[in-house]
Design a protein around this motif. Structure first.
Motif, PDB file in Angstrom:
ATOM      1  N   GLY A  37       0.785  -1.103   0.091  1.00 53.18           N
ATOM      2  CA  GLY A  37       0.008   0.082  -0.010  1.00 53.18           C
ATOM      3  C   GLY A  37       0.785   1.304  -0.102  1.00 53.18           C
ATOM      4  N   GLN A  67      -3.131  -7.897  -9.908  1.00 48.66           N
ATOM      5  CA  GLN A  67      -2.441  -6.867  -8.998  1.00 48.66           C
ATOM      6  C   GLN A  67      -1.010  -6.535  -9.233  1.00 48.66           C
ATOM      7  N   ARG A  91       2.561  -5.770  -2.201  1.00 48.41           N
ATOM      8  CA  ARG A  91       1.497  -5.448  -3.337  1.00 48.41           C
ATOM      9  C   ARG A  91       1.730  -3.883  -3.284  1.00 48.41           C
ATOM     10  N   CYS A  92       1.445  -3.480  -4.525  1.00 49.20           N
ATOM     11  CA  CYS A  92       1.710  -1.876  -4.843  1.00 49.20           C
ATOM     12  C   CYS A  92       0.431  -1.356  -5.104  1.00 49.20           C
ATOM     13  N   TYR A  93      -0.188  -0.516  -4.567  1.00 44.90           N
ATOM     14  CA  TYR A  93      -1.219   0.467  -4.896  1.00 44.90           C
ATOM     15  C   TYR A  93      -1.286   1.653  -3.881  1.00 44.90           C
TER      16      TYR A  93
END
Length: 93
Positions: A37, A67, A91-93
């Motif tokens: 994140g 994702q 996870r990249c967001y």
């Protein structure tokens, strides 16, 4: 002669204690920052105890679920040097 034996025993005990402390002082049980994140930064440092974790982005990829993830190389750095701790995917967001 007894003095030399006692001095040698004390030195060996101190060395063993320092080695045990050094092994226990590694970052194996310390928390590495979870970068999920955080948008996959190129590098990330978080301090812990007498040193810090350094995470460097090696590459990004898109998983089968669509994702985007970042693959990081993780290092522990303190007064005794740098130790590779393995890798982690976030996870990249």
């Amino acid at each position: 002669m007894a003095f030399r034996r006692a001095t040698k025993a004390l030195a060996v005990t101190a060395l063993a204690g320092a080695l045990a402390l050094g092994a226990a002082g590694t970052a194996s049980a310390a928390p590495v920052a979870d970068l999920t994140g955080k948008g996959c930064p190129d590098e990330y440092f978080n301090g812990y105890g007498d040193g810090q974790f350094q995470q460097f982005l090696a590459y990004t990829y898109t998983a089968g679920n669509g994702q985007r993830y970042g693959h990081y190389l993780v290092y522990w750095v303190n007064w005794s040097g740098t130790t590779y701790q393995g890798s982690a995917d976030y996870r990249c967001y």
